[in-house]
Scaffold this motif. Sequence first.
Motif, PDB file in Angstrom:
ATOM      1  N   HIS A 120     -23.303  36.946 106.366  1.00 57.76           N
ATOM      2  CA  HIS A 120     -24.655  37.456 106.544  1.00 57.76           C
ATOM      3  C   HIS A 120     -24.571  38.937 106.883  1.00 57.76           C
ATOM      4  O   HIS A 120     -23.664  39.368 107.594  1.00 57.76           O
ATOM      5  N   CYS A 121     -25.486  39.716 106.390  1.00 57.62           N
ATOM      6  CA  CYS A 121     -25.498  41.168 106.624  1.00 57.62           C
ATOM      7  C   CYS A 121     -26.628  41.576 107.562  1.00 57.62           C
ATOM      8  O   CYS A 121     -26.914  42.763 107.701  1.00 57.62           O
ATOM      9  N   MET A 122     -27.258  40.609 108.193  1.00 56.38           N
ATOM     10  CA  MET A 122     -28.366  40.927 109.094  1.00 56.38           C
ATOM     11  C   MET A 122     -27.836  41.758 110.262  1.00 56.38           C
ATOM     12  O   MET A 122     -26.846  41.395 110.896  1.00 56.38           O
ATOM     13  N   GLY A 123     -28.449  42.901 110.480  1.00 54.48           N
ATOM     14  CA  GLY A 123     -28.054  43.779 111.580  1.00 54.48           C
ATOM     15  C   GLY A 123     -26.962  44.767 111.198  1.00 54.48           C
ATOM     16  O   GLY A 123     -26.637  45.658 111.973  1.00 54.48           O
ATOM     17  N   MET A 124     -26.378  44.636 110.001  1.00 53.98           N
ATOM     18  CA  MET A 124     -25.325  45.563 109.569  1.00 53.98           C
ATOM     19  C   MET A 124     -25.959  46.788 108.904  1.00 53.98           C
ATOM     20  O   MET A 124     -26.947  46.672 108.192  1.00 53.98           O
ATOM     21  N   THR A 125     -25.357  47.936 109.135  1.00 55.54           N
ATOM     22  CA  THR A 125     -25.822  49.149 108.461  1.00 55.54           C
ATOM     23  C   THR A 125     -25.142  49.232 107.094  1.00 55.54           C
ATOM     24  O   THR A 125     -24.174  48.509 106.813  1.00 55.54           O
ATOM     25  N   ASN A 126     -25.641  50.144 106.255  1.00 58.24           N
ATOM     26  CA  ASN A 126     -25.033  50.329 104.935  1.00 58.24           C
ATOM     27  C   ASN A 126     -23.566  50.726 105.047  1.00 58.24           C
ATOM     28  O   ASN A 126     -22.730  50.306 104.249  1.00 58.24           O
ATOM     29  N   THR A 127     -23.230  51.545 106.044  1.00 60.41           N
ATOM     30  CA  THR A 127     -21.842  51.969 106.249  1.00 60.41           C
ATOM     31  C   THR A 127     -20.965  50.776 106.598  1.00 60.41           C
ATOM     32  O   THR A 127     -19.840  50.658 106.095  1.00 60.41           O
ATOM     33  N   GLN A 128     -21.468  49.890 107.427  1.00 65.21           N
ATOM     34  CA  GLN A 128     -20.694  48.703 107.812  1.00 65.21           C
ATOM     35  C   GLN A 128     -20.491  47.784 106.598  1.00 65.21           C
ATOM     36  O   GLN A 128     -19.409  47.220 106.418  1.00 65.21           O
ATOM     37  N   VAL A 129     -21.510  47.636 105.755  1.00 66.10           N
ATOM     38  CA  VAL A 129     -21.395  46.805 104.554  1.00 66.10           C
ATOM     39  C   VAL A 129     -20.367  47.414 103.610  1.00 66.10           C
ATOM     40  O   VAL A 129     -19.488  46.721 103.086  1.00 66.10           O
ATOM     41  N   ARG A 130     -20.413  48.761 103.409  1.00 69.42           N
ATOM     42  CA  ARG A 130     -19.438  49.437 102.545  1.00 69.42           C
ATOM     43  C   ARG A 130     -18.017  49.274 103.089  1.00 69.42           C
ATOM     44  O   ARG A 130     -17.078  49.043 102.324  1.00 69.42           O
ATOM     45  N   HIS A 131     -17.859  49.383 104.414  1.00 71.26           N
ATOM     46  CA  HIS A 131     -16.538  49.221 105.040  1.00 71.26           C
ATOM     47  C   HIS A 131     -16.013  47.799 104.792  1.00 71.26           C
ATOM     48  O   HIS A 131     -14.834  47.619 104.438  1.00 71.26           O
ATOM     49  N   TYR A 132     -16.884  46.793 104.956  1.00 68.88           N
ATOM     50  CA  TYR A 132     -16.470  45.403 104.700  1.00 68.88           C
ATOM     51  C   TYR A 132     -16.050  45.216 103.237  1.00 68.88           C
ATOM     52  O   TYR A 132     -15.025  44.607 102.938  1.00 68.88           O
ATOM     53  N   LEU A 133     -16.842  45.762 102.304  1.00 69.55           N
ATOM     54  CA  LEU A 133     -16.520  45.624 100.879  1.00 69.55           C
ATOM     55  C   LEU A 133     -15.209  46.328 100.537  1.00 69.55           C
ATOM     56  O   LEU A 133     -14.434  45.846  99.700  1.00 69.55           O
ATOM     57  N   ASN A 134     -14.927  47.460 101.205  1.00 65.55           N
ATOM     58  CA  ASN A 134     -13.635  48.133 100.992  1.00 65.55           C
ATOM     59  C   ASN A 134     -12.480  47.268 101.481  1.00 65.55           C
ATOM     60  O   ASN A 134     -11.417  47.234 100.850  1.00 65.55           O
ATOM     61  N   GLN A 135     -12.677  46.560 102.590  1.00 67.60           N
ATOM     62  CA  GLN A 135     -11.641  45.646 103.094  1.00 67.60           C
ATOM     63  C   GLN A 135     -11.407  44.499 102.099  1.00 67.60           C
ATOM     64  O   GLN A 135     -10.267  44.137 101.805  1.00 67.60           O
ATOM     65  N   VAL A 136     -12.503  43.940 101.565  1.00 68.58           N
ATOM     66  CA  VAL A 136     -12.398  42.861 100.578  1.00 68.58           C
ATOM     67  C   VAL A 136     -11.673  43.366  99.342  1.00 68.58           C
ATOM     68  O   VAL A 136     -10.768  42.712  98.808  1.00 68.58           O
ATOM     69  N   LEU A 137     -12.036  44.551  98.883  1.00 67.49           N
ATOM     70  CA  LEU A 137     -11.417  45.134  97.693  1.00 67.49           C
ATOM     71  C   LEU A 137      -9.924  45.375  97.915  1.00 67.49           C
ATOM     72  O   LEU A 137      -9.107  45.171  97.005  1.00 67.49           O
ATOM     73  N   LYS A 138      -9.544  45.770  99.134  1.00 63.97           N
ATOM     74  CA  LYS A 138      -8.126  45.977  99.457  1.00 63.97           C
ATOM     75  C   LYS A 138      -7.356  44.666  99.345  1.00 63.97           C
ATOM     76  O   LYS A 138      -6.274  44.612  98.755  1.00 63.97           O
ATOM     77  N   VAL A 139      -7.945  43.581  99.837  1.00 61.35           N
ATOM     78  CA  VAL A 139      -7.285  42.270  99.781  1.00 61.35           C
ATOM     79  C   VAL A 139      -7.146  41.788  98.338  1.00 61.35           C
ATOM     80  O   VAL A 139      -6.054  41.340  97.928  1.00 61.35           O
ATOM     81  N   ILE A 140      -8.204  41.884  97.557  1.00 61.09           N
ATOM     82  CA  ILE A 140      -8.112  41.383  96.170  1.00 61.09           C
ATOM     83  C   ILE A 140      -7.283  42.318  95.280  1.00 61.09           C
ATOM     84  O   ILE A 140      -6.744  41.884  94.266  1.00 61.09           O
ATOM     85  N   ARG A 141      -7.147  43.606  95.662  1.00 55.83           N
ATOM     86  CA  ARG A 141      -6.259  44.509  94.918  1.00 55.83           C
ATOM     87  C   ARG A 141      -4.807  44.076  95.124  1.00 55.83           C
ATOM     88  O   ARG A 141      -4.019  44.060  94.180  1.00 55.83           O
ATOM     89  N   GLU A 142      -4.467  43.715  96.347  1.00 58.75           N
ATOM     90  CA  GLU A 142      -3.100  43.278  96.654  1.00 58.75           C
ATOM     91  C   GLU A 142      -2.762  41.955  95.962  1.00 58.75           C
ATOM     92  O   GLU A 142      -1.664  41.783  95.443  1.00 58.75           O
TER      93      GLU A 142
END
Length: 176
Positions: A120-142
């Motif tokens: 859920h993204c309730m209460g998250m800012t756009n920066t926090q959502v982008r940071h989470y997506l970068n973490q996900v992208l790092k995992v699936i890149r590996e």
Amino acid sequence: MARPINKKCLDCSQRSQQEAIRLHGPGTETACWNPKTCPRKRSHYRNRKANNDKQRGLYREQIAAHQQTETVETISIPVQAPPVAQLYLYKEKPKDSHLHALAVSVWQGSEKLADIEPIHCMGMTNTQVRHYLNQVLKVIRERFGITEFEPPIRMEPSECEIADCPLKDKRYVQTA
């Protein structure tokens, strides 16, 4: 288009050859008898119906054989599709509406390789959502070598697949 039937030849074909020569041979009023062409014409006019039926049958067989051999062959060529990451955004229709939740799944062709647990993204800012997506992208890149997400797929918040979603809370569900 077929040639029109010559009524005189049709009439002549029904008579015997001697009678036809006597009526249409040299020295007669019509003098149309030709020994080179008339016997063949007479045969054609006498057997016209049977010959036409035979030709129609042959044509039908030819068409049927052509249709049987004309079947399209389907060839399956295996394609090694690269893995892709699908990003699912659960939000209302307007572009500037709040992001309810997001999920990510990894696919290769029509085979699902992995699911990233939806959040859920309730209460998250756009920066926090982008940071989470970068973490996900790092995992699936590996794991899969994926460097970017496919264009996002928008889903309605009511379709949220998180089990304890507040939209599914019985206290907030309206009864009809």
